[in-house]
Design a protein around this motif. Structure first.
Motif, PDB file in Angstrom:
ATOM      1  N   ALA A  12       0.829  -1.205   0.000  1.00  0.00           N
ATOM      2  CA  ALA A  12       0.000   0.000   0.000  1.00  0.00           C
ATOM      3  C   ALA A  12       0.866   1.258   0.000  1.00  0.00           C
ATOM      4  N   VAL A  13       0.390   2.291  -0.693  1.00  0.00           N
ATOM      5  CA  VAL A  13       1.148   3.533  -0.785  1.00  0.00           C
ATOM      6  C   VAL A  13       1.374   4.089   0.617  1.00  0.00           C
ATOM      7  N   GLY A  14       2.598   4.512   0.877  1.00  0.00           N
ATOM      8  CA  GLY A  14       2.943   5.081   2.170  1.00  0.00           C
ATOM      9  C   GLY A  14       3.412   4.053   3.176  1.00  0.00           C
ATOM     10  N   ARG A  15       3.370   2.756   2.826  1.00  0.00           N
ATOM     11  CA  ARG A  15       3.771   1.715   3.772  1.00  0.00           C
ATOM     12  C   ARG A  15       4.911   0.863   3.224  1.00  0.00           C
ATOM     13  N   GLU A  16       5.535   1.309   2.101  1.00  0.00           N
ATOM     14  CA  GLU A  16       6.617   0.527   1.528  1.00  0.00           C
ATOM     15  C   GLU A  16       7.802   0.443   2.483  1.00  0.00           C
ATOM     16  N   ASP A  17       8.363  -0.742   2.593  1.00  0.00           N
ATOM     17  CA  ASP A  17       9.582  -0.951   3.366  1.00  0.00           C
ATOM     18  C   ASP A  17      10.712  -1.135   2.356  1.00  0.00           C
ATOM     19  N   PRO A  18      11.694  -0.269   2.335  1.00  0.00           N
ATOM     20  CA  PRO A  18      12.756  -0.375   1.316  1.00  0.00           C
ATOM     21  C   PRO A  18      13.590  -1.651   1.435  1.00  0.00           C
ATOM     22  N   ASP A  19      13.500  -2.319   2.581  1.00  0.00           N
ATOM     23  CA  ASP A  19      14.262  -3.548   2.777  1.00  0.00           C
ATOM     24  C   ASP A  19      13.386  -4.795   2.702  1.00  0.00           C
ATOM     25  N   SER A  20      12.204  -4.695   2.108  1.00  0.00           N
ATOM     26  CA  SER A  20      11.265  -5.822   2.056  1.00  0.00           C
ATOM     27  C   SER A  20      10.514  -5.810   0.730  1.00  0.00           C
ATOM     28  N   LEU A  21      10.489  -6.948   0.066  1.00  0.00           N
ATOM     29  CA  LEU A  21       9.769  -7.085  -1.203  1.00  0.00           C
ATOM     30  C   LEU A  21       9.058  -8.445  -1.238  1.00  0.00           C
ATOM     31  N   THR A  22       7.870  -8.468  -1.828  1.00  0.00           N
ATOM     32  CA  THR A  22       7.141  -9.712  -1.989  1.00  0.00           C
ATOM     33  C   THR A  22       6.845  -9.929  -3.461  1.00  0.00           C
ATOM     34  N   TYR A  23       7.116 -11.155  -3.928  1.00  0.00           N
ATOM     35  CA  TYR A  23       6.804 -11.550  -5.303  1.00  0.00           C
ATOM     36  C   TYR A  23       5.825 -12.712  -5.267  1.00  0.00           C
ATOM     37  N   VAL A  24       5.119 -12.873  -6.384  1.00  0.00           N
ATOM     38  CA  VAL A  24       4.197 -13.988  -6.541  1.00  0.00           C
ATOM     39  C   VAL A  24       4.652 -14.827  -7.736  1.00  0.00           C
ATOM     40  N   LEU A  25       4.811 -16.129  -7.491  1.00  0.00           N
ATOM     41  CA  LEU A  25       5.060 -17.075  -8.579  1.00  0.00           C
ATOM     42  C   LEU A  25       3.706 -17.581  -9.065  1.00  0.00           C
ATOM     43  N   ALA A  26       3.492 -17.551 -10.371  1.00  0.00           N
ATOM     44  CA  ALA A  26       2.187 -17.931 -10.901  1.00  0.00           C
ATOM     45  C   ALA A  26       2.348 -18.834 -12.119  1.00  0.00           C
ATOM     46  N   GLY A  27       1.323 -19.633 -12.376  1.00  0.00           N
ATOM     47  CA  GLY A  27       1.327 -20.521 -13.535  1.00  0.00           C
ATOM     48  C   GLY A  27       0.137 -21.457 -13.479  1.00  0.00           C
ATOM     49  N   ASN A  28       0.041 -22.326 -14.455  1.00  0.00           N
ATOM     50  CA  ASN A  28      -1.020 -23.324 -14.502  1.00  0.00           C
ATOM     51  C   ASN A  28      -0.452 -24.691 -14.160  1.00  0.00           C
ATOM     52  N   ARG A  29      -0.995 -25.330 -13.134  1.00  0.00           N
ATOM     53  CA  ARG A  29      -0.475 -26.614 -12.666  1.00  0.00           C
ATOM     54  C   ARG A  29      -0.863 -27.744 -13.616  1.00  0.00           C
ATOM     55  N   VAL A  30       0.063 -28.687 -13.781  1.00  0.00           N
ATOM     56  CA  VAL A  30      -0.255 -29.919 -14.515  1.00  0.00           C
ATOM     57  C   VAL A  30      -0.036 -31.154 -13.648  1.00  0.00           C
ATOM     58  N   GLY A  31       0.744 -31.034 -12.560  1.00  0.00           N
ATOM     59  CA  GLY A  31       0.973 -32.195 -11.712  1.00  0.00           C
ATOM     60  C   GLY A  31       1.758 -31.839 -10.474  1.00  0.00           C
ATOM     61  N   THR A  32       1.808 -32.779  -9.538  1.00  0.00           N
ATOM     62  CA  THR A  32       2.589 -32.619  -8.317  1.00  0.00           C
ATOM     63  C   THR A  32       3.292 -33.937  -7.996  1.00  0.00           C
ATOM     64  N   VAL A  33       4.414 -33.835  -7.302  1.00  0.00           N
ATOM     65  CA  VAL A  33       5.106 -34.995  -6.746  1.00  0.00           C
ATOM     66  C   VAL A  33       5.173 -34.791  -5.238  1.00  0.00           C
ATOM     67  N   ASP A  34       4.713 -35.777  -4.459  1.00  0.00           N
ATOM     68  CA  ASP A  34       4.655 -35.595  -3.012  1.00  0.00           C
ATOM     69  C   ASP A  34       5.919 -36.106  -2.331  1.00  0.00           C
ATOM     70  N   ALA A  35       5.911 -36.112  -1.005  1.00  0.00           N
ATOM     71  CA  ALA A  35       7.091 -36.518  -0.241  1.00  0.00           C
ATOM     72  C   ALA A  35       7.431 -37.990  -0.431  1.00  0.00           C
ATOM     73  N   GLN A  36       6.468 -38.791  -0.884  1.00  0.00           N
ATOM     74  CA  GLN A  36       6.727 -40.203  -1.181  1.00  0.00           C
ATOM     75  C   GLN A  36       7.208 -40.396  -2.612  1.00  0.00           C
ATOM     76  N   GLN A  37       7.390 -39.302  -3.330  1.00  0.00           N
ATOM     77  CA  GLN A  37       7.856 -39.294  -4.723  1.00  0.00           C
ATOM     78  C   GLN A  37       6.789 -39.789  -5.691  1.00  0.00           C
ATOM     79  N   ALA A  38       5.535 -39.766  -5.263  1.00  0.00           N
ATOM     80  CA  ALA A  38       4.421 -40.196  -6.096  1.00  0.00           C
ATOM     81  C   ALA A  38       3.856 -39.021  -6.867  1.00  0.00           C
ATOM     82  N   TYR A  39       3.598 -39.240  -8.159  1.00  0.00           N
ATOM     83  CA  TYR A  39       3.059 -38.200  -9.038  1.00  0.00           C
ATOM     84  C   TYR A  39       1.538 -38.242  -9.031  1.00  0.00           C
TER      85      TYR A  39
END
Length: 613
Positions: free
Chosen positions: A119-146
């Protein structure tokens, strides 16, 4: 990852690429990273030769936030065994807490990076946030299963600037790793682990039946050691209710073991901890058989496995040939014949090997009798056959011995049309026979023990729609169903569970249905073409029919699809992948696809080809 920055900025290396075959190290990366703080999307790396190894580059001094973001994402797709370079982009606390092995999120393309403005007036010069975005097609879990996945992906990454050093680092990030599909295909490989069906044995000696459990491993990060650890850790959660492992609870590789590889005689030694020290010889050889079946995925030339105790003593060893005697493994069972219906709708057969196109009548009532047939299935031992009558109403089972009688039908259907009656039957290794009745007034799935007696109606509590086709796996614990739901015909894989109570008929259920071909909506033919692979004819939304391979977990296997063929209505394949595909085409009759060749005509006046199963 090969895209240029906007404005034509010069390219600089962000990763080193090494060719394992010659040891050459190139300082040219597969992507560029901006020299200033502006961002671009991180495209997936094009598919590369499997010998190419990609190493990450650490952050440069005074790197801008955009460079930190893109350098970190590049490091996720490198061949760094423990992601040590990727951790250099994190704060010390975040590096300790981050668990990249917990999951992998696969996107259709590389993740896009968007700055999340404060928000305007609340920027922290030492802090930034980014968003990673995309369309999912699959996941692999902790058991290595797709697992296939759809919908949008969004993950926040927060960067902070250290007030003493002035360096930007990531202090908050999503769990696991995220990358595009082509990077995933380059970095990971699908491999089958093997366990034994819990309640199934075959043959006079009571052989346990091997069951494939596919997992994904990082391709160039000590894959053999990874695979052994994964096998010892046990089956994935989806398969666990119906299989067993012969490794005692608490078994692990001996501390410090890595870099497992066969010696120059193709013999592999596997040092274990003290847990299996007291096991008997029979259990030890079954453990070794699990290892042999599993490791031959990575090393087809592997000839023997030796298990060692914590003190270096030999527990047991097992050769490849002996492993096939210890357990029944569908991929090693080469069918003797290919079966089909001739022009008179009688059962005939021809050798599965070679290029013969001469079919001979099968002994027994299905080959010699007067009954016209619509479809057939032959038992895995090739001693019995099941046939559906020409009108689709009746399923008959008989031995393939000369003079045998047809007898009464095992299952009958009252469906109003031929397409609303019985499916093609299917046998598992135990000798149980599966078939579905497509009657829209009461659609049901049946299992007949040993192909005889009163069939058991199978519960499929999660089923939404009507079963149009059935193919049970050789192991009898996995089943492929083509299901029609509102005009969409999908391929689903279910887990078969038997509740066998003493003195009572078994209760059979197919549970936890999951999609094996999520992008196909009109599946018209299917067959098992490997321990965890199927060949499918189907089409995507608005697309034309195509033939391709799919994995039981919904992933796409590496390698080319079968050559195109028009008018296919039936496919025959085998768990033994050396056996050629066979199909029935309305245009060409029975055709065969030998390895490395094009489709060849076999029998013009024939239909319903089938290998045992």
């Amino acid at each position: 990852m090969g895209a240029e920055r906007e404005g034509g900025a010069r390219r600089r290396p962000v990763r080193a690429v090494a060719y394992a075959a010659c040891g050459a190290v190139l300082l040219a990366g597969c992507a560029s990273m901006p020299d200033s703080g502006d961002l671009r999307d991180v495209d997936s790396t094009p598919r590369q030769d499997t010998q190419v190894r990609v190493f990450a580059m650490p952050p440069k001094e005074d790197a801008a936030p955009g460079e930190i973001m893109q350098g970190f994402l590049e490091a996720l797709t490198s061949d760094d065994p423990n992601y040590d370079t990727a951790r250099k982009y994190l704060t010390a606390k975040a590096a300790r807490q981050w668990t990249p092995e917990r999951s992998a999120t696969v996107l259709a393309n590389g993740p896009s990076i968007e700055s999340l403005r404060q928000a305007v007036g609340r920027e922290d010069p030492d802090s930034l946030t980014y968003v990673l975005a995309g369309n999912r097609v699959g996941t692999v879990d902790a058991q290595q299963a797709y697992a296939p996945a759809g919908g949008p992906y969004s993950g926040k990454v927060h960067l902070t600037r250290d007030r003493k050093s002035g360096q930007w680092r990531i202090d908050t990030l999503p769990e696991g790793v995220v990358m595009g599909k082509s990077d995933f295909q380059r970095n990971y490989t699908s491999v089958n682990k093997y366990y034994f069906a819990s309640d199934t044995v075959v043959g006079a000696s009571g052989q346990p039946v091997a069951v494939a459990d596919p997992v994904f491993l990082r391709t160039r990060v000590d894959p053999m050691t990874q695979l052994v650890r994964s096998l010892i850790n046990g089956p994935t959660s989806w398969l666990r209710p119906v299989v067993r492992s012969t490794f005692p609870t608490g078994t692990a590789l001996k501390k410090g073991v890595s870099g497992l590889t066969p010696d120059d005689q193709n013999r592999l030694t596997v040092p274990l901890n003290a847990k299996p020290a007291a096991i008997g010889a029979a259990q030890c050889t079954q453990m070794a058989a699990q290892l042999m079946f599993t490791l031959r995925n990575l090393t087809p030339t592997l000839e023997s496995v030796e298990l060692q105790g914590a003190d270096g003593s030999r527990l047991c060893d097992l050769s490849e040939r002996r492993a096939e005697e210890i357990a029944w493994h569908g991929a090693t069972k080469h069918p003797e014949y290919l079966y089909l219906l001739d022009g008179k709708h009688r059962l005939v057969r021809m050798p599965a090997a070679g290029d013969s196109s001469s079919a001979v009548q099968v002994p027994g009532a299905l080959g010699e009798g007067p009954k016209d047939l619509r479809s057939v299935a032959v038992s895995r031992d090739e001693h019995s056959a099941a046939g559906v009558s020409g009108d689709g109403k009746a399923l008959y089972v008989t031995s393939m011995a000369s003079g045998g009688s047809l007898g009464d039908p095992v299952v009958t259907s009252q469906g109003p049309t031929e397409d609303d009656r019985l499916t093609t039957p299917s046998w598992d290794a135990r000798g149980d026979l599966w078939v579905a009745d497509r009657d829209p007034r009461r659609a049901r799935l049946y299992m007949a023990e040993q192909g005889a007696g009163q069939p058991v109606e199978v519960r499929v509590p999660e089923l939404s729609g009507r079963i149009k086709d059935v193919r049970v796996a050789a192991d009898g614990v996995r089943i492929a169903l083509v299901v029609d739901n509102g005009g969409k015909q999908s391929l689903l894989i279910g887990r078969v569970e038997l509740d066998e109570k003493s003195g009572k008929r078994p209760q059979v259920s197919v549970l936890e249905l999951r999609s094996a071909a999520p992008d196909l909506e009109e599946v018209t033919a299917v067959a098992w073409a490997g321990d965890s692979r199927l060949v499918v004819v189907g089409s995507e939304q608005g697309g034309v029919k195509q033939m391709r391979y799919v994995q039981v977990d919904g992933s796409t296997p590496n390698g080319p699809a079968p050559a195109a063929l028009t008018g296919v209505t039936t496919i025959a394949a085998s768990e033994d992948e050396r056996v050629p595909l066979v199909a029935y085409s309305k245009d060409d009759g029975i055709v065969r696809l030998p390895s490395g060749a094009q489709w060849q005509k076999v029998v013009k006046d024939g239909s319903a080809p089938a290998y045992p199963g």
